[in-house]
Design an enzyme around this catalytic site. Sequence first.
Site, PDB file in Angstrom:
ATOM      1  N   GLU A 178     -30.828  19.114 -29.683  1.00  0.00           N
ATOM      2  CA  GLU A 178     -31.594  19.871 -30.555  1.00  0.00           C
ATOM      3  C   GLU A 178     -30.872  19.831 -31.789  1.00  0.00           C
ATOM      4  O   GLU A 178     -30.010  20.456 -32.478  1.00  0.00           O
ATOM      5  CB  GLU A 178     -31.678  21.432 -30.442  1.00  0.00           C
ATOM      6  N   LYS A 216     -35.620  18.983 -29.078  1.00  0.00           N
ATOM      7  CA  LYS A 216     -36.116  19.848 -29.884  1.00  0.00           C
ATOM      8  C   LYS A 216     -35.818  19.863 -31.409  1.00  0.00           C
ATOM      9  O   LYS A 216     -34.702  19.774 -31.882  1.00  0.00           O
ATOM     10  CB  LYS A 216     -35.544  21.263 -29.423  1.00  0.00           C
TER      11      LYS A 216
END
Length: 295
Positions: free
Chosen positions: A176, A213
């Site tokens: 992420e 992400k």
Amino acid sequence: MNEQQLERMRNGKGFIAALDQSGGSTPKALAAYGVGEDRYSSESEMFDLVHAMRTRVITDPAFTKDRILGAILFERTMNSRVEGRPTAEYLWEEKGVVPFLKIDKGLEEERDHARLMKPIPGLALTLEEARGKGIFGTKERSVILDADPAGVRAVVDQQFELAWKVVAAGLVPIIEPEVDIHAPHKEEAERLLLEEITRHLHALPEGFNVMLKLTIPSVDGFYSELMENPHVVRIVALSGGYERDDANARLARNPGLIASFSRALLEGLTDQQSDEEFHATLDASVEEIYRASIV
């Protein structure tokens, strides 16, 4: 690695619920839920209250595999129980929802317009425990604040260095590298990020699986080609501070990108709601996010 869960994450319809608020963000999450600081006098009491909130969400009839593919948990949540069962076990066995664990410990101070992850003490033990408790994958967040090549490269290098350790432990990492939605040159930062991610993906061995992400991109469909990379199980999107309606609209303009929302998922839920009101609010939220994720 659970092959059934891997297949679900690759090809299932739905989104990932981010239920991983940690120590720094918990008071804000509780306040949004209608639980003020006057309701707790210690960190332990605070986490008991947030676990009660998460339990109410997880056990609600709206929270099932029909629309939710996975759920990201805070470590305390993983080590807690839902209806008498370990949380990850309950999610998979009762709800058909794939469990993930947030493993990062927060962010370093800004450098080169980026904030790297702090060191993660006891990582090997955490990963071993997570696998033993039925966790499928991990999630680890860092932040890009502007289009600075040095900062973007440092973030992605660190993310993939950690990904190697996660994969070696038999888990699938959700990488992420969030691009701040207020970054002055967000579109350019995303271009640099795509280049760095692609560079690392090209160097991975066969069978090395990751998820990504990412912030919903400024250019619609920007990550479409990345979705075709054989190493990428799925690309999920964080809401990044966008209100839910705005986040859903942006998400729907990016076919193949699915949600992994936290605040946007819980928007409108309060401790004071009756079970019927709570369910109706959560069900509507889940449906809206699901519809935006299956375009």
